[in-house]
Scaffold this active site. Structure first.
Site, PDB file in Angstrom:
ATOM      1  N   HIS A   1      -2.970   7.358   7.148  1.00  0.00           N
ATOM      2  CA  HIS A   1      -1.983   8.095   6.593  1.00  0.00           C
ATOM      3  C   HIS A   1      -2.682   9.474   6.353  1.00  0.00           C
ATOM      4  O   HIS A   1      -2.062  10.553   6.233  1.00  0.00           O
ATOM      5  CB  HIS A   1      -1.196   7.679   5.629  1.00  0.00           C
ATOM      6  CG  HIS A   1       0.025   6.764   5.888  1.00  0.00           C
ATOM      7  ND1 HIS A   1       1.121   7.275   6.287  1.00  0.00           N
ATOM      8  CD2 HIS A   1       0.297   5.437   5.391  1.00  0.00           C
ATOM      9  CE1 HIS A   1       1.880   6.089   6.490  1.00  0.00           C
ATOM     10  NE2 HIS A   1       1.630   5.133   5.957  1.00  0.00           N
TER      11      HIS A   1
ATOM     12  N   HIS B   1      -4.490   1.036   7.544  1.00  0.00           N
ATOM     13  CA  HIS B   1      -3.201   1.621   7.724  1.00  0.00           C
ATOM     14  C   HIS B   1      -2.852   2.743   6.780  1.00  0.00           C
ATOM     15  O   HIS B   1      -2.679   3.936   7.280  1.00  0.00           O
ATOM     16  CB  HIS B   1      -2.282   0.575   7.369  1.00  0.00           C
ATOM     17  CG  HIS B   1      -0.873   0.922   7.328  1.00  0.00           C
ATOM     18  ND1 HIS B   1       0.235   0.461   8.096  1.00  0.00           N
ATOM     19  CD2 HIS B   1      -0.063   1.868   6.520  1.00  0.00           C
ATOM     20  CE1 HIS B   1       1.374   0.922   7.965  1.00  0.00           C
ATOM     21  NE2 HIS B   1       1.182   1.950   6.981  1.00  0.00           N
ATOM     22  N   GLU B   2      -3.498   2.598   5.604  1.00  0.00           N
ATOM     23  CA  GLU B   2      -3.435   3.614   4.356  1.00  0.00           C
ATOM     24  C   GLU B   2      -4.413   4.700   4.913  1.00  0.00           C
ATOM     25  O   GLU B   2      -3.771   5.898   4.645  1.00  0.00           O
ATOM     26  CB  GLU B   2      -3.738   3.082   2.931  1.00  0.00           C
ATOM     27  CG  GLU B   2      -2.643   2.099   2.553  1.00  0.00           C
ATOM     28  CD  GLU B   2      -1.374   2.260   2.752  1.00  0.00           C
ATOM     29  OE1 GLU B   2      -0.871   3.367   2.892  1.00  0.00           O
ATOM     30  OE2 GLU B   2      -0.487   1.172   3.180  1.00  0.00           O
TER      31      GLU B   2
ATOM     32  N   GLN C   1       2.813   9.825   1.400  1.00  0.00           N
ATOM     33  CA  GLN C   1       3.984   8.979   1.532  1.00  0.00           C
ATOM     34  C   GLN C   1       4.961   9.628   0.656  1.00  0.00           C
ATOM     35  O   GLN C   1       6.138   9.461   0.345  1.00  0.00           O
ATOM     36  CB  GLN C   1       3.957   7.665   1.515  1.00  0.00           C
ATOM     37  CG  GLN C   1       3.280   7.230   2.881  1.00  0.00           C
ATOM     38  CD  GLN C   1       3.171   5.690   2.750  1.00  0.00           C
ATOM     39  OE1 GLN C   1       2.263   5.107   2.263  1.00  0.00           O
ATOM     40  NE2 GLN C   1       4.212   5.021   3.290  1.00  0.00           N
TER      41      GLN C   1
ATOM     42  N   CYS D   1       6.108  -0.409   7.278  1.00  0.00           N
ATOM     43  CA  CYS D   1       5.479   1.080   6.563  1.00  0.00           C
ATOM     44  C   CYS D   1       6.822   1.421   5.842  1.00  0.00           C
ATOM     45  O   CYS D   1       7.875   1.635   6.220  1.00  0.00           O
ATOM     46  CB  CYS D   1       5.020   1.966   7.464  1.00  0.00           C
ATOM     47  SG  CYS D   1       4.319   3.682   6.625  1.00  0.00           S
ATOM     48  N   LEU D   2       6.548   1.798   4.545  1.00  0.00           N
ATOM     49  CA  LEU D   2       7.585   2.333   3.661  1.00  0.00           C
ATOM     50  C   LEU D   2       8.116   3.571   4.141  1.00  0.00           C
ATOM     51  O   LEU D   2       9.262   3.944   3.995  1.00  0.00           O
ATOM     52  CB  LEU D   2       7.174   2.290   2.276  1.00  0.00           C
ATOM     53  CG  LEU D   2       6.762   1.208   1.437  1.00  0.00           C
ATOM     54  CD1 LEU D   2       6.151   1.487  -0.011  1.00  0.00           C
ATOM     55  CD2 LEU D   2       7.798   0.139   1.512  1.00  0.00           C
TER      56      LEU D   2
ATOM     57  N   GLY E   1       0.849  -1.179  -0.041  1.00  0.00           N
ATOM     58  CA  GLY E   1      -0.135   0.019  -0.201  1.00  0.00           C
ATOM     59  C   GLY E   1       0.946   1.391   0.221  1.00  0.00           C
ATOM     60  O   GLY E   1       1.938   1.218   0.583  1.00  0.00           O
TER      61      GLY E   1
HETATM   62 ZN    ZN Z   1       2.238   3.398   5.864  1.00  0.00          ZN
END
Ligand code: ZN
Length: 190
Positions: free
Chosen positions: A162, A158-159, A60, A116-117, A55
């Protein structure tokens, strides 16, 4: 919304890492539906697949707008082509895009080890709702609803966090949260 006949192309965008103000800001609704949005989604998917991640939310990559992409299905592998060169291949891609999502229903609880990236190297169990109902728009602005469970439900939550300026470490105990916050700040200062 699943993107039909998806063809992997685009530009790899730099991923913003914690701490950065864009990751803690509340993102603005998407109001323009058109080619620039489609191009942005193409680049976000390209970036997500190559990371690799399941995701990626617009904040991000530095865009504070309510948009994320997900693919919980694909396989990434490195294969040798006819000229003997190593190339990255993606199979079974099932990209999904959510514009202006709203979680309208939630039930049950589940835990999953998330990463998470934007928080490289950190993997921790996070408590989430088991099943959710989501209202969102597609790339043309049409409204849809989806019921999600298992990994898709966790990934959407999760997304979606953000978009509200919440990075997953915020969901951990105070002890762990403060530990990772200090660690990330230190690493970034280096
Ligand atoms: Zn993330």
């Amino acid at each position: 919304m699943k993107i039909e006949n998806y063809e992997l192309k685009g530009t790899k965008l730099p991923i913003i890492t914690y701490p950065d103000p864009v990751l803690t800001a509340v993102a603005q609704p998407v109001t323009e539906f058109g080619e620039p949005l489609k191009k942005l989604v193409e680049d976000m998917l390209f970036t997500m697949y190559h990371a690799p991640g399941i995701g990626l939310a617009a904040p991000q990559i530095g865009k504070s707008i309510r948009l994320f992409v997900i693919d919980i299905n694909y396989e990434k592998e490195t294969v040798t082509n006819a000229e003997g060169k190593a190339v990255t291949k993606f199979t079974d891609t099932q990209p999904m895009v959510f514009v202006n999502p709203i979680i309208t229903g939630k039930s049950g609880t589940t835990t999953y080890e998330e990463g998470c990236l934007s928080v490289p190297g950190v993997y921790e169990e996070v408590k989430r709702f088991e099943t959710i109902n989501v209202k969102y728009q597609d790339l043309d602005g049409n409204e849809h609803t989806i019921d999600a469970d298992d990994l898709l439900s966790i990934c959407i939550q999760h997304e979606n966090d953000h978009l509200d300026g919440i990075v997953f470490i915020e969901r951990l105990s105070n002890l762990k949260k403060n530990f990772y916050k200090k660690k990330m700040i230190k690493e970034k200062a280096r």
